[in-house]
Design a protein around this motif. Structure first.
Motif, PDB file in Angstrom:
ATOM      1  N   GLY A   1      42.145  29.218 -59.564  1.00  0.00           N
ATOM      2  CA  GLY A   1      42.296  27.933 -58.886  1.00  0.00           C
ATOM      3  C   GLY A   1      41.414  26.817 -59.387  1.00  0.00           C
ATOM      4  O   GLY A   1      41.230  26.635 -60.580  1.00  0.00           O
ATOM      5  N   THR A   2      40.833  26.104 -58.434  1.00  0.00           N
ATOM      6  CA  THR A   2      40.101  24.872 -58.710  1.00  0.00           C
ATOM      7  C   THR A   2      38.774  24.879 -57.966  1.00  0.00           C
ATOM      8  O   THR A   2      38.717  25.247 -56.790  1.00  0.00           O
ATOM      9  CB  THR A   2      40.924  23.651 -58.225  1.00  0.00           C
ATOM     10  OG1 THR A   2      42.197  23.667 -58.879  1.00  0.00           O
ATOM     11  CG2 THR A   2      40.218  22.343 -58.520  1.00  0.00           C
ATOM     12  N   GLU A   3      37.725  24.455 -58.662  1.00  0.00           N
ATOM     13  CA  GLU A   3      36.451  24.235 -57.996  1.00  0.00           C
ATOM     14  C   GLU A   3      36.307  22.744 -57.726  1.00  0.00           C
ATOM     15  O   GLU A   3      36.507  21.927 -58.618  1.00  0.00           O
ATOM     16  CB  GLU A   3      35.282  24.717 -58.845  1.00  0.00           C
ATOM     17  CG  GLU A   3      33.949  24.544 -58.140  1.00  0.00           C
ATOM     18  CD  GLU A   3      32.805  25.154 -58.920  1.00  0.00           C
ATOM     19  OE1 GLU A   3      32.687  26.399 -58.913  1.00  0.00           O
ATOM     20  OE2 GLU A   3      32.051  24.371 -59.546  1.00  0.00           O
ATOM     21  N   VAL A   4      35.975  22.415 -56.495  1.00  0.00           N
ATOM     22  CA  VAL A   4      35.725  21.044 -56.084  1.00  0.00           C
ATOM     23  C   VAL A   4      34.213  20.862 -55.993  1.00  0.00           C
ATOM     24  O   VAL A   4      33.542  21.621 -55.302  1.00  0.00           O
ATOM     25  CB  VAL A   4      36.348  20.741 -54.703  1.00  0.00           C
ATOM     26  CG1 VAL A   4      36.052  19.306 -54.281  1.00  0.00           C
ATOM     27  CG2 VAL A   4      37.840  21.025 -54.690  1.00  0.00           C
ATOM     28  N   GLU A   5      33.699  19.867 -56.709  1.00  0.00           N
ATOM     29  CA  GLU A   5      32.290  19.514 -56.582  1.00  0.00           C
ATOM     30  C   GLU A   5      32.220  18.099 -56.015  1.00  0.00           C
ATOM     31  O   GLU A   5      32.808  17.169 -56.570  1.00  0.00           O
ATOM     32  CB  GLU A   5      31.573  19.557 -57.927  1.00  0.00           C
ATOM     33  CG  GLU A   5      30.102  19.155 -57.804  1.00  0.00           C
ATOM     34  CD  GLU A   5      29.388  19.137 -59.130  1.00  0.00           C
ATOM     35  OE1 GLU A   5      28.577  20.051 -59.370  1.00  0.00           O
ATOM     36  OE2 GLU A   5      29.653  18.208 -59.937  1.00  0.00           O
ATOM     37  N   LEU A   6      31.536  17.948 -54.904  1.00  0.00           N
ATOM     38  CA  LEU A   6      31.362  16.663 -54.259  1.00  0.00           C
ATOM     39  C   LEU A   6      29.885  16.302 -54.293  1.00  0.00           C
ATOM     40  O   LEU A   6      29.041  17.103 -53.871  1.00  0.00           O
ATOM     41  CB  LEU A   6      31.853  16.731 -52.812  1.00  0.00           C
ATOM     42  CG  LEU A   6      31.748  15.445 -52.009  1.00  0.00           C
ATOM     43  CD1 LEU A   6      32.939  15.316 -51.076  1.00  0.00           C
ATOM     44  CD2 LEU A   6      30.446  15.349 -51.231  1.00  0.00           C
TER      45      LEU A   6
ATOM     46  N   ILE B   1      33.142  23.930 -53.494  1.00  0.00           N
ATOM     47  CA  ILE B   1      34.011  24.928 -52.872  1.00  0.00           C
ATOM     48  C   ILE B   1      35.098  25.289 -53.877  1.00  0.00           C
ATOM     49  O   ILE B   1      35.511  24.455 -54.683  1.00  0.00           O
ATOM     50  CB  ILE B   1      34.616  24.411 -51.544  1.00  0.00           C
ATOM     51  CG1 ILE B   1      35.231  25.558 -50.738  1.00  0.00           C
ATOM     52  CG2 ILE B   1      35.618  23.289 -51.797  1.00  0.00           C
ATOM     53  CD1 ILE B   1      35.525  25.194 -49.281  1.00  0.00           C
ATOM     54  N   ARG B   2      35.518  26.529 -53.839  1.00  0.00           N
ATOM     55  CA  ARG B   2      36.639  26.975 -54.683  1.00  0.00           C
ATOM     56  C   ARG B   2      37.883  27.092 -53.827  1.00  0.00           C
ATOM     57  O   ARG B   2      37.843  27.631 -52.716  1.00  0.00           O
ATOM     58  CB  ARG B   2      36.315  28.303 -55.354  1.00  0.00           C
ATOM     59  CG  ARG B   2      35.274  28.105 -56.427  1.00  0.00           C
ATOM     60  CD  ARG B   2      35.191  29.256 -57.360  1.00  0.00           C
ATOM     61  NE  ARG B   2      34.305  28.897 -58.464  1.00  0.00           N
ATOM     62  CZ  ARG B   2      34.136  29.647 -59.515  1.00  0.00           C
ATOM     63  NH1 ARG B   2      34.776  30.793 -59.629  1.00  0.00           N
ATOM     64  NH2 ARG B   2      33.325  29.267 -60.474  1.00  0.00           N
ATOM     65  N   ILE B   3      38.985  26.597 -54.392  1.00  0.00           N
ATOM     66  CA  ILE B   3      40.267  26.594 -53.687  1.00  0.00           C
ATOM     67  C   ILE B   3      41.308  27.229 -54.590  1.00  0.00           C
ATOM     68  O   ILE B   3      41.444  26.852 -55.757  1.00  0.00           O
ATOM     69  CB  ILE B   3      40.681  25.152 -53.313  1.00  0.00           C
ATOM     70  CG1 ILE B   3      39.616  24.540 -52.385  1.00  0.00           C
ATOM     71  CG2 ILE B   3      42.062  25.133 -52.663  1.00  0.00           C
ATOM     72  CD1 ILE B   3      39.836  23.095 -52.048  1.00  0.00           C
TER      73      ILE B   3
END
Length: 164
Positions: A103-108, A11-13
């Motif tokens: 912003g920031t990309e979150v990879e889980l 998701i991108r935040i």
């Protein structure tokens, strides 16, 4: 062929990487968007609310609206963009943050998921659905100052509730 042992969610935040990292790595922030209560323990002391978690911290997490406390360990926490932790019988969760435009990309990534039939449904499907919601909740919290999850309900009241 589909692997039942791992999945990835991204998701991108629209927030700086440091702010996103702190939402995962401090008691004060993770309790706003994800957990009812989170204690991180190192050398028999509980970390302070704004203190960053560290590799080898043990944790006790109390889930919202569920009478269960998860215990585990922080496997990695570099203070900037990478952290991972045990996730009960669900294996290991690794979170990587990357600066992107706006912003920031979150990879889980959740991995080492058991592959028996029960785990395929309860862990793989349950967690992939759960993380989709919780990552969305993190975005809502950081970008709009709101959370989407129901709070203070009993387990019976949350049956089939998509925001629990």
């Amino acid at each position: 062929m589909k692997s039942w042992e791992t999945f990835t969610k991204r998701i991108r935040i629209n927030k700086p990487i440091e702010e996103v990292y702190n939402c995962w790595a401090t008691k004060s922030q993770i309790e706003k968007w994800f957990l009812e209560k989170a204690d991180f323990i190192f050398e028999n002391r509980v970390r302070k609310p704004h203190e960053l978690i560290q590799k080898n911290d043990d944790f006790q997490w109390k889930w919202n609206n569920w009478d269960f406390t998860e215990e585990g360990q922080v496997l990695e926490a570099n203070g900037k963009d990478i952290l991972s932790f045990t996730f009960g019988s669900g294996g290991i969760v690794a979170v990587t943050l990357k600066e992107v435009q706006y912003g920031t990309e979150v990879e889980l990534i959740q991995k080492d998921i058991p592959t028996d039939d029960s785990s395929k449904m309860d862990i793989f499907v349950g967690c992939i659905t759960g993380w989709t919601f919780w990552l969305t909740n993190l975005k809502a919290y950081l970008e709009h100052g709101i959370t989407l999850h129901a709070k203070g309900l009993s387990q019976d009241e949350t049956k089939d509730l998509v925001n629990s």
